[in-house]
Design a protein around this motif. Structure first.
Motif, short mmCIF file in Angstrom:
data_model
loop_
_atom_site.label_atom_id
_atom_site.label_comp_id
_atom_site.label_asym_id
_atom_site.label_seq_id
_atom_site.Cartn_x
_atom_site.Cartn_y
_atom_site.Cartn_z
N SER A 102 11.40 80.22 58.44
CA SER A 102 10.13 79.82 57.83
C SER A 102 9.63 80.92 56.91
N PHE A 103 9.26 80.51 55.71
CA PHE A 103 8.69 81.41 54.71
C PHE A 103 7.25 80.94 54.47
N ILE A 104 6.29 81.77 54.89
CA ILE A 104 4.87 81.41 54.81
C ILE A 104 4.26 82.16 53.65
N ARG A 105 3.81 81.45 52.64
CA ARG A 105 3.23 82.13 51.47
C ARG A 105 2.06 82.99 51.92
N THR A 106 1.97 84.20 51.37
CA THR A 106 0.95 85.15 51.83
C THR A 106 -0.46 84.74 51.43
N SER A 107 -0.60 83.80 50.50
CA SER A 107 -1.91 83.22 50.18
C SER A 107 -1.70 81.76 49.81
N ASN A 108 -2.72 80.95 50.04
CA ASN A 108 -2.59 79.52 49.78
C ASN A 108 -2.47 79.23 48.29
N SER A 109 -1.69 78.21 47.98
CA SER A 109 -1.47 77.80 46.59
C SER A 109 -1.45 76.29 46.52
N GLU A 128 17.30 74.76 59.23
CA GLU A 128 16.09 74.22 58.60
C GLU A 128 15.36 75.38 57.93
N ILE A 129 15.17 75.27 56.63
CA ILE A 129 14.44 76.31 55.89
C ILE A 129 13.12 75.72 55.44
N MET A 130 12.02 76.28 55.94
CA MET A 130 10.69 75.80 55.57
C MET A 130 10.00 76.80 54.65
N LEU A 131 9.38 76.28 53.60
CA LEU A 131 8.60 77.09 52.67
C LEU A 131 7.18 76.54 52.67
N HIS A 151 7.34 84.03 44.58
CA HIS A 151 6.24 84.08 45.53
C HIS A 151 6.47 85.18 46.55
N SER A 152 5.40 85.59 47.23
CA SER A 152 5.50 86.54 48.33
C SER A 152 5.33 85.77 49.64
N TRP A 153 6.22 86.07 50.61
CA TRP A 153 6.28 85.31 51.85
C TRP A 153 6.28 86.23 53.06
N ASN A 154 5.70 85.73 54.16
CA ASN A 154 5.94 86.29 55.49
C ASN A 154 7.03 85.44 56.12
N VAL A 155 8.07 86.09 56.64
CA VAL A 155 9.27 85.38 57.09
C VAL A 155 9.34 85.35 58.61
N PHE A 156 9.72 84.20 59.16
CA PHE A 156 9.88 84.01 60.60
C PHE A 156 11.23 83.37 60.87
N LYS A 157 11.83 83.73 61.99
CA LYS A 157 13.13 83.20 62.37
C LYS A 157 13.07 82.76 63.84
N SER A 194 8.40 87.24 63.70
CA SER A 194 8.27 87.79 62.36
C SER A 194 9.49 88.62 61.98
N GLN A 195 9.93 88.42 60.75
CA GLN A 195 11.05 89.19 60.19
C GLN A 195 10.60 90.02 59.00
N GLY A 196 9.29 90.24 58.89
CA GLY A 196 8.76 91.03 57.78
C GLY A 196 8.39 90.17 56.59
N SER A 197 8.21 90.79 55.46
CA SER A 197 7.78 90.11 54.25
C SER A 197 8.80 90.31 53.13
N VAL A 198 8.79 89.38 52.18
CA VAL A 198 9.73 89.47 51.07
C VAL A 198 9.13 88.73 49.87
N SER A 199 9.47 89.19 48.68
CA SER A 199 9.10 88.49 47.45
C SER A 199 10.36 87.86 46.88
N LEU A 200 10.36 86.54 46.82
CA LEU A 200 11.53 85.78 46.38
C LEU A 200 11.08 84.50 45.70
N GLY A 201 11.83 84.05 44.73
CA GLY A 201 11.59 82.74 44.14
C GLY A 201 10.26 82.60 43.45
#
Length: 237
Positions: free
Chosen positions: A176-183, A134-137, A160-166, A151-158
């Motif tokens: 889970s990819f949590i956008r670093t700011s709301n959109s 399951e991949i959540m954005l 957007h910038s995300w905080n990543v969790f596994k 937490s698996q750190g942060s990444v910029s992909l697609g």
């Protein structure tokens, strides 16, 4: 997620039986005449190549009604108590059914109007056909809500910038990819995210992507809150 829904399948199976409160009237739908609306727990319909689900799967849920003007313009009115735990994931689903390597592109554009109170996230939920992954954005979140795992750190992909969790929910792996700011609007290029999980992190193999879902994972919305998808499209090749 069953034949009645492919939405949040694992969580729906794990959730206890619901004791739903009295549903509100369909006056909760917008003033413009919706082509479809329902307050049923598992309500669903197909419009314009998308499937819409009310999907009230969590224990202790309150009332929730879904409406749609089209497959890409829909919303819900939800009144769930502030008792913790996810109550529902009303969503719009697009079937993909292609392996990651056979996809030439996979992207989505979203535009939503969401409340400033309650506890929820606005998220894509992407499943492989076997429901192993399951991949959540998360594009926005309000209140005391958080992802599964560590937490698996942060990444910029697609785009957007995300905080990543596994982590795992006990039945499947969850990334889970949590956008670093709301959109509230934007475009997500989903395919590079899937390739990063597969090729860079090697967290999964060449999975066949079954569904791309988009909706609102509601934990609480006491008193009744409106969540509106002004427009949501998913495209692939």
């Amino acid at each position: 997620m069953a034949s009645r829904t492919l939405t949040r399948v694992t969580k729906a199976l794990l959730a206890p039986a619901l004791a739903l409160g009295a549903t509100v009237g369909l006056a909760s739908a917008p003033a413009s005449a919706a082509v479809w609306n329902s307050c049923d727990q598992w309500a669903q319909t197909n419009l314009n190549g998308y499937t819409l689900y009310n999907n009230i799967w969590g224990g202790g849920a309150g009332s929730q009604c879904i409406w749609a003007n089209s497959g890409t313009n829909w919303g819900v009115w939800a009144n769930h108590p502030n008792t913790g735990g996810i109550k529902s994931y009303p969503n719009q689903t697009k079937a993909i059914n292609k392996s990651i390597t056979s996809l030439g592109s996979l992207s989505s554009s979203y535009n939503v109007s969401v409340p400033s109170s309650g506890a929820y996230n606005t998220s894509y939920d992407i499943w492989d056909t076997d429901h192993d992954y399951e991949i959540m954005l998360w594009v926005n979140k309000i209140g005391p809500v958080g992802p599964i795992g560590t937490s698996q750190g942060s990444v910029s992909l697609g785009g957007h910038s995300w905080n990543v969790f596994k982590g795992t929910n006990g039945s499947n792996e969850v990334f889970s990819f949590i956008r670093t700011s709301n959109s509230s609007s934007g475009t997500v290029n989903i395919l590079p995210i899937l390739k990063w999980i597969k090729d860079t992190k090697r967290w999964m193999g060449n999975e066949t992507i079954g569904d791309v879902q988009f909706g609102y994972e509601v934990t609480s919305s006491s008193g009744g809150l409106n969540f509106t998808t002004n427009n949501l499209t998913v495209s692939s090749s």
